[in-house]
Design a protein around this motif. Structure first.
Motif, short mmCIF file in Angstrom:
data_model
loop_
_atom_site.label_atom_id
_atom_site.label_comp_id
_atom_site.label_asym_id
_atom_site.label_seq_id
_atom_site.Cartn_x
_atom_site.Cartn_y
_atom_site.Cartn_z
N TYR A 30 28.95 -34.28 -71.62
CA TYR A 30 29.72 -34.78 -72.77
C TYR A 30 30.81 -35.76 -72.35
N GLY A 70 42.93 -36.38 -64.81
CA GLY A 70 42.04 -37.37 -64.21
C GLY A 70 40.89 -37.69 -65.15
N GLY A 71 39.80 -38.05 -64.59
CA GLY A 71 39.11 -37.65 -63.39
C GLY A 71 39.53 -36.23 -62.97
N GLU A 72 39.27 -35.92 -61.74
CA GLU A 72 39.68 -34.61 -61.26
C GLU A 72 40.90 -34.80 -60.35
N THR A 98 45.88 -30.45 -65.47
CA THR A 98 44.57 -30.05 -66.00
C THR A 98 43.55 -30.31 -64.91
N SER A 122 39.70 -26.15 -66.95
CA SER A 122 38.60 -26.35 -67.89
C SER A 122 37.44 -25.45 -67.50
N VAL A 163 35.45 -26.85 -74.12
CA VAL A 163 34.88 -27.73 -75.14
C VAL A 163 33.69 -26.97 -75.73
N MET A 193 34.70 -34.40 -78.94
CA MET A 193 35.19 -35.67 -79.47
C MET A 193 34.25 -36.81 -79.09
N1 SAM Z 1 38.83 -32.97 -64.44
C1 SAM Z 1 39.84 -32.29 -65.18
C2 SAM Z 1 39.26 -31.21 -66.04
O1 SAM Z 1 38.03 -31.10 -66.11
O2 SAM Z 1 40.01 -30.45 -66.61
C3 SAM Z 1 40.74 -33.18 -66.01
C4 SAM Z 1 40.13 -34.32 -66.77
S1 SAM Z 1 39.02 -33.87 -68.07
C5 SAM Z 1 38.62 -35.46 -68.76
C6 SAM Z 1 40.14 -33.14 -69.24
C7 SAM Z 1 39.52 -32.36 -70.37
O3 SAM Z 1 38.85 -33.24 -71.25
C8 SAM Z 1 38.51 -31.33 -69.94
O4 SAM Z 1 38.88 -30.08 -70.49
C9 SAM Z 1 37.23 -31.81 -70.57
O5 SAM Z 1 36.38 -30.76 -70.90
C10 SAM Z 1 37.73 -32.55 -71.78
N2 SAM Z 1 36.78 -33.51 -72.34
C11 SAM Z 1 36.11 -34.49 -71.72
N3 SAM Z 1 35.32 -35.15 -72.58
C12 SAM Z 1 35.49 -34.57 -73.79
C13 SAM Z 1 34.94 -34.80 -75.09
N4 SAM Z 1 34.05 -35.75 -75.31
N5 SAM Z 1 35.36 -34.01 -76.10
C14 SAM Z 1 36.27 -33.04 -75.88
N6 SAM Z 1 36.83 -32.78 -74.69
C15 SAM Z 1 36.44 -33.53 -73.65
#
Ligand code: SAM
Length: 343
Positions: A30, A70-72, A98, A122, A163, A193
């Motif tokens: 996603y 991030g990213g991570e 995060t 996450s 998510v 989203m």
């Molecule tokens: N890598 C880290 C992590 O996974 O927590 C931080 C970055 S990640 C982009 C941050 C959060 O955004 C994560 O909880 C991820 O599941 C969520 N995320 C990414 N794409 C998403 C989407 N399309 N809809 C909802 N949440 C999303």
């Protein structure tokens, strides 16, 4: 804080999310569904010193809640060193991170020692096979070990972000709540989203806030909504047994009206909305020697013009059948990706 600017809709600057890298060690379908990505050039990444300098400016303007993402973020070398620098800045009231947790077991202790206040991990599923199929990596065990390490090191105020996707993990909500209880973490369910690289998004896959509440009420009894006294994205609820959980309903009930967040990408692009199409390059003035006050004036002026309501606008755009950004645009500009702008 004195001199804190407000935007066109009267929203102050309250929270800054700093993406430390656009790289990730998972490939969640996603978020990063593609096989190949254009990455930010390495020489463009802000150094820790530059991040510290910009954070000082933002904090002086009222953004006293800082989140590393991030990213991570844990892929960036020596992250505890950055945490140490930022937690030592006067005015930073809340320093959070995060992470997907994969590398957390080896860093939890040093993050706590460096002064990290809060941690969000996450975790979308408790089932290793589902994790592997969603993330395309077999590191579910590492994530669980990371969560256990965070608990063991005494990092308090842990959150687990999930998510929820219909047909993937929407049958695991109660199990995730129980898991959260077992590690003293508050679980927050996030609506899927259609942002950034979520090119596989369809309305049918969104498991809505209403459905989450209905599912949990059937399992536990009625969910009492708690009064909100902050601008955090999650609405919080209490189950009859006292367990508190959150829902981030960006898709069906956007909360743009109170949004005080902005985002800094790893290469210094400042975005005023998760859905923004353009941002302000802060790296160039910073590297050209702009002073604290000059950066402060630049950021203030831009914030005062802010009129973003990205998630609200998406609701009507979506109803008209508009996609957020095409795959071609994502390939041309990595700044449009969620993994670049920082979730
Ligand atoms: N890598 C880290 C992590 O996974 O927590 C931080 C970055 S990640 C982009 C941050 C959060 O955004 C994560 O909880 C991820 O599941 C969520 N995320 C990414 N794409 C998403 C989407 N399309 N809809 C909802 N949440 C999303």
């Amino acid at each position: 804080m004195d001199g804190s600017p407000v935007d066109v809709f009267g929203r102050p600057m309250g929270a800054l999310r700093i993406s430390l890298t656009d790289r990730c060690n998972l490939r969640c379908r996603y978020c990063m569904p593609e096989e190949e990505y254009a990455w930010l050039p390495r020489q463009d990444l802000l150094t820790f010193e530059e991040i510290e300098q910009l954070t000082e400016v933002f904090v002086s303007l009222g953004a006293d809640k800082v989140r590393l993402t991030g990213g991570e973020p844990l892929l960036r070398r020596d992250v505890p060193e950055l945490v140490r620098r930022l937690s030592g800045l006067p005015g930073v009231k809340d320093l959070a991170m995060t992470t997907n947790g994969v590398l957390l077991a080896r860093h939890a202790e040093s993050l706590r020692e460096a002064g990290l206040h809060r941690l969000t991990i996450s975790l979308d599923t408790l089932r290793p096979d589902r994790f592997t199929s969603m993330t395309r990596r077999g590191t579910h065990g590492e994530v669980l070990a990371g969560i256990n390490a965070a608990v063991a090191t005494g990092l308090t105020d842990l959150k687990i972000d999930t998510v929820v996707l219909r047909g993937f993990n929407s049958d695991e909500l109660a199990e995730l709540i129980e898991f959260g209880k077992s590690v003293s973490a508050e679980v927050r369910f996030i609506e899927y989203m259609d942002v950034g690289g979520a090119t596989g998004w369809t309305p049918e896959k969104v498991f809505s806030r209403a459905e989450i509440l209905e599912t949990l009420s059937q399992e536990y009894g009625s969910c009492e909504e708690l009064r909100k006294n902050d601008t955090a994205p999650a609405d919080r609820f209490r189950l009859p047994d006292g367990t508190v959980f959150g829902i981030i309903s960006s898709t069906t009930q956007p909360f743009c009206a109170t949004c005080d967040r902005s985002r800094l990408t790893a290469d210094g692009m400042w975005l005023r909305c998760l859905y923004a199409m353009t941002g302000t390059d802060l790296r160039t003035p910073l590297r050209s020697g702009a002073s604290h006050d000059e950066l402060r004036d630049l950021i203030t002026g831009v914030w005062q013009q802010r009129r973003d309501r990205g998630a609200v606008e998406r609701v009507s755009e979506r109803a008209n059948g508009q996609v957020f950004v095409s795959l071609e645009s994502l390939k041309r500009d990595p700044h449009l990706e969620m993994h670049t702008r920082g979730g």
